[in-house]
Design a protein around this motif. Structure first.
Motif, PDB file in Angstrom:
ATOM      1  N   ALA A  51       0.839  -1.197   0.000  1.00  0.00           N
ATOM      2  CA  ALA A  51       0.000   0.000   0.000  1.00  0.00           C
ATOM      3  C   ALA A  51       0.877   1.251   0.000  1.00  0.00           C
ATOM      4  N   ASP A  52       0.276   2.356  -0.416  1.00  0.00           N
ATOM      5  CA  ASP A  52       0.987   3.627  -0.443  1.00  0.00           C
ATOM      6  C   ASP A  52       0.908   4.241   0.949  1.00  0.00           C
ATOM      7  N   VAL A  53       1.952   4.059   1.730  1.00  0.00           N
ATOM      8  CA  VAL A  53       1.959   4.539   3.103  1.00  0.00           C
ATOM      9  C   VAL A  53       3.057   5.581   3.260  1.00  0.00           C
ATOM     10  N   ARG A  54       2.645   6.795   3.568  1.00  0.00           N
ATOM     11  CA  ARG A  54       3.666   7.847   3.738  1.00  0.00           C
ATOM     12  C   ARG A  54       4.234   7.798   5.155  1.00  0.00           C
ATOM     13  N   ILE A  55       5.484   8.181   5.252  1.00  0.00           N
ATOM     14  CA  ILE A  55       6.101   8.104   6.577  1.00  0.00           C
ATOM     15  C   ILE A  55       5.489   9.124   7.514  1.00  0.00           C
ATOM     16  N   MET A  56       5.477   8.805   8.762  1.00  0.00           N
ATOM     17  CA  MET A  56       5.011   9.705   9.821  1.00  0.00           C
ATOM     18  C   MET A  56       3.586  10.192   9.623  1.00  0.00           C
ATOM     19  N   TYR A  57       2.762   9.419   8.957  1.00  0.00           N
ATOM     20  CA  TYR A  57       1.399   9.907   8.739  1.00  0.00           C
ATOM     21  C   TYR A  57       0.629  10.012  10.048  1.00  0.00           C
ATOM     22  N   ARG A  58       0.934   9.106  10.974  1.00  0.00           N
ATOM     23  CA  ARG A  58       0.199   9.143  12.245  1.00  0.00           C
ATOM     24  C   ARG A  58       0.547  10.392  13.034  1.00  0.00           C
ATOM     25  N   GLN A  59       1.822  10.671  13.035  1.00  0.00           N
ATOM     26  CA  GLN A  59       2.300  11.835  13.761  1.00  0.00           C
ATOM     27  C   GLN A  59       1.682  13.098  13.212  1.00  0.00           C
TER      28      GLN A  59
ATOM     29  N   PHE B 243      -1.001  13.382  11.530  1.00  0.00           N
ATOM     30  CA  PHE B 243      -2.426  13.417  11.810  1.00  0.00           C
ATOM     31  C   PHE B 243      -2.675  13.912  13.222  1.00  0.00           C
ATOM     32  N   PHE B 244      -1.904  13.406  14.151  1.00  0.00           N
ATOM     33  CA  PHE B 244      -2.061  13.821  15.535  1.00  0.00           C
ATOM     34  C   PHE B 244      -1.798  15.304  15.702  1.00  0.00           C
ATOM     35  N   THR B 245      -0.665  15.752  15.166  1.00  0.00           N
ATOM     36  CA  THR B 245      -0.309  17.157  15.315  1.00  0.00           C
ATOM     37  C   THR B 245      -1.380  18.066  14.736  1.00  0.00           C
ATOM     38  N   GLU B 246      -1.909  17.667  13.578  1.00  0.00           N
ATOM     39  CA  GLU B 246      -2.888  18.544  12.932  1.00  0.00           C
ATOM     40  C   GLU B 246      -4.258  18.501  13.581  1.00  0.00           C
TER      41      GLU B 246
ATOM     42  N   LYS C  77     -18.413  13.103  26.104  1.00  0.00           N
ATOM     43  CA  LYS C  77     -16.974  13.345  26.286  1.00  0.00           C
ATOM     44  C   LYS C  77     -16.165  12.074  26.057  1.00  0.00           C
ATOM     45  N   SER C  78     -16.726  10.953  26.455  1.00  0.00           N
ATOM     46  CA  SER C  78     -15.962   9.721  26.370  1.00  0.00           C
ATOM     47  C   SER C  78     -15.572   9.391  24.940  1.00  0.00           C
ATOM     48  N   GLY C  79     -16.447   9.752  24.009  1.00  0.00           N
ATOM     49  CA  GLY C  79     -16.132   9.498  22.604  1.00  0.00           C
ATOM     50  C   GLY C  79     -14.859  10.207  22.189  1.00  0.00           C
ATOM     51  N   TYR C  80     -14.748  11.453  22.584  1.00  0.00           N
ATOM     52  CA  TYR C  80     -13.553  12.222  22.227  1.00  0.00           C
ATOM     53  C   TYR C  80     -12.310  11.626  22.872  1.00  0.00           C
ATOM     54  N   LEU C  81     -12.496  11.222  24.122  1.00  0.00           N
ATOM     55  CA  LEU C  81     -11.362  10.628  24.819  1.00  0.00           C
ATOM     56  C   LEU C  81     -10.915   9.345  24.157  1.00  0.00           C
ATOM     57  N   LYS C  82     -11.899   8.559  23.784  1.00  0.00           N
ATOM     58  CA  LYS C  82     -11.585   7.298  23.130  1.00  0.00           C
ATOM     59  C   LYS C  82     -10.804   7.558  21.854  1.00  0.00           C
ATOM     60  N   ALA C  83     -11.326   8.485  21.078  1.00  0.00           N
ATOM     61  CA  ALA C  83     -10.655   8.794  19.817  1.00  0.00           C
ATOM     62  C   ALA C  83      -9.227   9.242  20.094  1.00  0.00           C
ATOM     63  N   LEU C  84      -9.095  10.127  21.065  1.00  0.00           N
ATOM     64  CA  LEU C  84      -7.764  10.637  21.391  1.00  0.00           C
ATOM     65  C   LEU C  84      -6.836   9.518  21.825  1.00  0.00           C
ATOM     66  N   SER C  85      -7.337   8.663  22.690  1.00  0.00           N
ATOM     67  CA  SER C  85      -6.452   7.610  23.185  1.00  0.00           C
ATOM     68  C   SER C  85      -6.083   6.629  22.089  1.00  0.00           C
ATOM     69  N   HIS C  86      -7.013   6.370  21.171  1.00  0.00           N
ATOM     70  CA  HIS C  86      -6.668   5.494  20.047  1.00  0.00           C
ATOM     71  C   HIS C  86      -5.559   6.101  19.213  1.00  0.00           C
ATOM     72  N   ILE C  87      -5.681   7.386  18.983  1.00  0.00           N
ATOM     73  CA  ILE C  87      -4.663   8.038  18.156  1.00  0.00           C
ATOM     74  C   ILE C  87      -3.322   8.017  18.875  1.00  0.00           C
ATOM     75  N   VAL C  88      -3.349   8.391  20.135  1.00  0.00           N
ATOM     76  CA  VAL C  88      -2.088   8.483  20.867  1.00  0.00           C
ATOM     77  C   VAL C  88      -1.424   7.121  21.020  1.00  0.00           C
TER      78      VAL C  88
ATOM     79  N   THR D 280       6.772  13.140  24.125  1.00  0.00           N
ATOM     80  CA  THR D 280       6.777  14.603  24.068  1.00  0.00           C
ATOM     81  C   THR D 280       5.364  15.166  24.158  1.00  0.00           C
ATOM     82  N   GLU D 281       4.427  14.492  23.563  1.00  0.00           N
ATOM     83  CA  GLU D 281       3.092  15.076  23.475  1.00  0.00           C
ATOM     84  C   GLU D 281       2.216  14.815  24.685  1.00  0.00           C
ATOM     85  N   LEU D 282       2.395  13.676  25.269  1.00  0.00           N
ATOM     86  CA  LEU D 282       1.461  13.277  26.323  1.00  0.00           C
ATOM     87  C   LEU D 282       1.421  14.188  27.536  1.00  0.00           C
TER      88      LEU D 282
END
Lengths: 699, 150
Positions: A533-541, A543-546, A563-574, A584-586
């Motif tokens: 697949a076409d996977v660009r480097i650091m895409y997760r990072q 995405f998180f930063t943006e 609120k829990s939905g947002y938290l869940k989403a955040l924790s999945h990303i992190v 650094t971010e946490l």
């Protein structure tokens, strides 16, 4: 004999007796040939042997093994070969000779003369094909001992192969037996003998008995279904273990492969292989069933194939095995599906098979599937609402396996048409597995294809999400978002923003929250590096930063239940960020996360804790500072949670935290006087732990 | 120690949950801090050995005073000073600085109670003792917490 058969037979045993007497002592090869022919007729055509069975045998077998050198210029042209074969036919002609023949064979196998050995082995092979197990039963140990010797200590290739052939026919003969409740299983007895002598050699790669043992095992396992089961079941575990534990694996692979390739019932082996691979220690259950395979068998075959594929060397031979087996599996799977059952599966294919798959799915072309009774022009992608054909629409997961794993250099034929069909299927089908697989397949293709018209279509399709198919549209949105996010296509932002907005959706909110896990983590069956697949480097990072600010904002603005939905989403990303980024971010997100810890939703607690965990594994001192801030929170729950975290930090390896005690002890002084008792108690516990850190007699 | 402690686990009340209500420090709280200190010689806690009891604990949150009487296991107990020191250290580490901590032997329970009490009351003596790493080691070992049920 030909013209007066009944009269001769009417003479009864006397005829045989007379014959025996006249043959006795004969030396002329022409006469002997004739005698053998007559004897053959006697034996084969139902003449009454009376009590002269043994005599008949003796008078013929005394010439065994034939050792005849025709004189020079022999006018009659009788060869040794002729005599050997003629005699062999007599000797092996009836099971009544078994009790005499088999000891004779064993005896003659001991001979030093190669031709005698060869003749014995060939005779054995011949008789085993007509005998039954009960004829052989009592001679098995003796036969095996000699056969083993011939293969282990052979100096001649001819003898070796004759020996192996004999082992094979012997096994086949024994396998033909029908077991009564009180009869011994001769096949089992024989295989026990074989395994006992051969199995352990397989694990000694440096001794010269590995290959002879392997050949013997192979000879037995190719003889019959039952034998192959038994042998594979006994041999595979150690082979697999060997493979896993040794660095020099080539011979193990070859051994394994030789068993794979040569076993007649290939798929049976693989089924057994699956059970073994999955079994704990020695619990092995052999599948029952002959002929058509049950669904579980097909599934397990696929699983074990996958495991074998992962571990096998990438050579032409291995590839050849798979290219042969996979279409069979496809065929099997399709046939089973037409019988109305479920098959999730996964497979590796090359472009050629991919184009076959495409033509199968788009045009119903079944020509490449071996031995199938599938109707031509079968419509696999068109099935939508007919419930009893949902098994057919599930097959799209096989399509996904075919086309989404190609390297980007291989073109997928009829791409546009394929995408159209998949889009339709994913948005309209009512069967979860089907529309999800269609979405995944679509996403897998879209990720690799150049941007264009196709991509614009997605946004228009998705915006018109009408209620009956909202879930389907959401699934497609999720997968396409992932596909585009991976390659950082500009359109991905629109799609992910849509996902964020869905977090507060009454119907899809929880799905959206969990969807972020899917977005960020590695998917095993599509859209990963293994599938090109076409996977660009650091895409997760990136995405998180943006997007993290967006998430925090959303969290703060949301009502309590959301609120829990947002938290869940955040924790999945992190959770899916690279470690360094987490560290650094946490800390900056800590207040949010700590508040999340006190959220009653267990799901949120779990995802928050797992968010925090990587940070706790390797704590930066910024963490302490952040926790200190939390100590002044107005919520006692937050204060308590931070104190617990600080306590937990005391458990870290000393070298990581040795500079902290002074800092921590000072920070913990104030909470000792907190106006809430529980907080005081937590502070006392934590502080005492930190006192003990690095102190004599402490931890 | 777990059996006694489990039976006496402090119950949470509604007031405890309320952010705005202040919980005063009471005798029970002090006792909870010292009850599971280990005895230096026996594999039991001070509570299990009845060396400390809640009735012999007095705290005055307003006056910033804490008083603990402890009863050595036998009148000649040579570990009396050590036990006293452990109690004192635990309280020093666990209470806000404002408190004046008084630890002494239950009157009439030890042959050298005056001498021991004097040592325990002397701030400089206590500080010096804790700089002795061997002594500190023993004290710490008494204070290593057993699994806290939370």
């Amino acid at each position: 004999m030909e013209s007066r058969e009944s009269e001769l037979k009417g003479l009864g045993a006397d005829f045989v007796f007379g014959f025996v007497q006249s043959v006795d002592g004969e030396r002329d090869p022409r006469n002997l040939l004739l005698a053998f022919h007559i004897a053959r007729k006697i034996v084969h055509e139902g003449y009454d042997l009376g009590k002269f069975t043994e005599e008949l045998f003796e008078v013929t077998s005394c010439y065994f093994p034939i050792d005849f050198s025709p004189p020079a210029n022999d006018p009659h042209g009788i060869t040794q070969e002729e005599l050997v074969l003629a005699l062999r036919v007599v000797l092996t002609g009836t099971p009544r000779f078994a009790e005499f023949l088999l000891p004779l064979i064993i005896e003659k196998l001991d001979s030093d003369v190669q031709s005698a050995k060869l003749d014995s082995l060939q005779t054995l092979t011949a008789c085993a094909s007509v005998y039954e197990h009960k004829d052989l039963a009592q001679f098995l140990p003796g036969l095996w001992a000699s056969l083993r010797r011939e293969v282990f200590q052979t100096a001649s290739e001819r003898v070796e192969s004759a020996g192996l052939a004999a082992v094979g026919t012997l096994t086949a003969c024994l396998s033909r037996s029908v077991l009564n409740s009180d009869s011994e299983d001769s096949l089992n007895v024989f295989l026990e003998l074989v395994l006992k002598d051969c199995q352990h050699h397989l694990c000694e790669p440096d001794l010269k008995l590995v290959w002879p043992s392997a050949k013997l095992l192979q000879a037995t396992s190719t003889a019959s279904y039952r034998a192959s089961h038994r042998v594979a079941a006994a041999v595979l575990p150690s082979l697999i273990e060997q493979y896993n534990s040794r660095t020099q694996v080539s011979h193990t692979i070859q051994l394994g492969r030789s068993i794979i390739i040569n076993v007649g019932v290939r798929l049976t082996f693989l089924t057994v292989g699956h059970d073994l691979i999955n079994s704990d220690n020695d619990v092995i259950s052999l599948p029952t069933g002959t002929g058509a395979f049950s669904l579980e068998e097909v599934i397990s075959v696929c699983h074990s194939l996958q495991k074998i594929a992962e571990q096998a060397q990438d050579t032409e031979e291995t590839g050849g095995v798979f290219h042969d087996v996979i279409p069979r599996l496809l065929g099997l799977a399709l046939q089973a599906a037409l019988q109305g059952e479920n098959i999730p599966t996964n497979s590796l294919l090359a472009g050629q098979t991919a184009s076959r798959a495409v033509s199968l799915f788009l045009d119903g072309d079944v020509s490449f599937l071996p031995e199938n009774t599938i109707p031509a022009q079968i419509q696999l992608l068109k099935v939508r609402f007919q419930c009893d054909s949902r098994s057919q629409s599930q097959m799209v997961c096989l399509l996904m396996g075919c086309v989404c794993w190609l390297p980007r250099t291989v073109e997928v034929p009829q791409m546009d048409r394929l995408l159209l069909e998949l889009l339709e299927l994913s948005c309209t089908c009512d069967h979860p597995l089907s529309y999800t697989s269609a979405a995944k397949c679509y996403a897998g293709l879209v990720n690799k294809s150049p941007a264009g018209e196709t991509l614009k279509r997605i946004s228009t399709e998705l915006d018109s999400a009408s209620s009956p198919v909202r879930t389907q549209a959401f699934t497609l949105l999720l997968w396409v978002s992932k596909a585009l996010l991976l390659r950082y296509h500009p359109l991905s932002t629109t799609l992910t923003d849509k996902l964020f907005s869905l977090l507060s959706d009454p119907e899809l909110g929880w799905l959206a929250a969990d969807g972020f896990s899917l977005l960020m983590s590695d998917s095993p069956d599509v859209l990963n590096r293994g599938s090109h697949a076409d996977v660009r480097i650091m895409y997760r990072q990136r995405f998180f930063t943006e997007n993290s600010a967006k998430l925090v904002e959303g969290f703060n603005a949301a009502v309590q239940e959301k609120k829990s939905g947002y938290l869940k989403a955040l924790s999945h990303i992190v959770n899916n960020l690279p470690r360094q980024v987490q560290l650094t971010e946490l800390p900056a997100l800590l207040p949010l996360l700590l508040e999340a810890l006190s959220c009653p939703d267990q799901g949120v607690q779990v995802s928050t804790l797992s968010c925090l965990q990587p940070v706790l594994l390797d704590p930066p001192s910024a963490l302490i500072t952040q926790l200190e801030v939390c100590l002044t929170s107005s919520s006692q729950k937050v204060r308590i949670a931070s104190l617990r975290c600080i306590h937990a930090l005391s458990r870290f390896p000393e070298h990581e935290v040795r500079l902290w005690p002074a800092l921590v002890l000072r920070a913990l002084a104030a909470p000792l006087d907190d106006h809430k008792r529980v907080v005081r108690s937590e502070a006392a516990v934590a502080r005492n732990e930190w006192f003990l850190l690095g102190s004599p007699g402490g931890r | 120690s777990s059996l006694k402690q489990q039976n006496c686990e402090r119950l949470q009340t509604a007031k405890d949950e309320d952010e705005d209500v202040a919980d005063p420090i009471d005798d029970r709280e002090i006792f909870d801090l010292i009850r599971s200190i280990n005895d230096p010689e026996h594999p039991l806690s001070l509570e299990e050995l009845n060396v400390v009891e809640q009735v012999r604990v007095r705290v005055d949150d307003q006056e910033n005073t804490v008083g603990v009487e402890f009863t050595p296991t036998i009148p000649h107990c040579s570990m009396a000073t050590l036990i006293g020191l452990s109690i004192k250290v635990k309280l020093l580490r666990s209470l806000p600085e404002r408190f004046k901590i008084d630890v002494h032997i239950t009157p009439g329970m030890h042959t050298s109670e005056d001498a021991v009490n004097k040592q325990l009351a002397d701030k400089e003596r206590v500080a010096a003792a804790l700089e002795n790493s061997q002594l500190l080691e023993v004290v710490n070992q008494c204070l290593i917490s057993n699994a806290r049920t939370s």
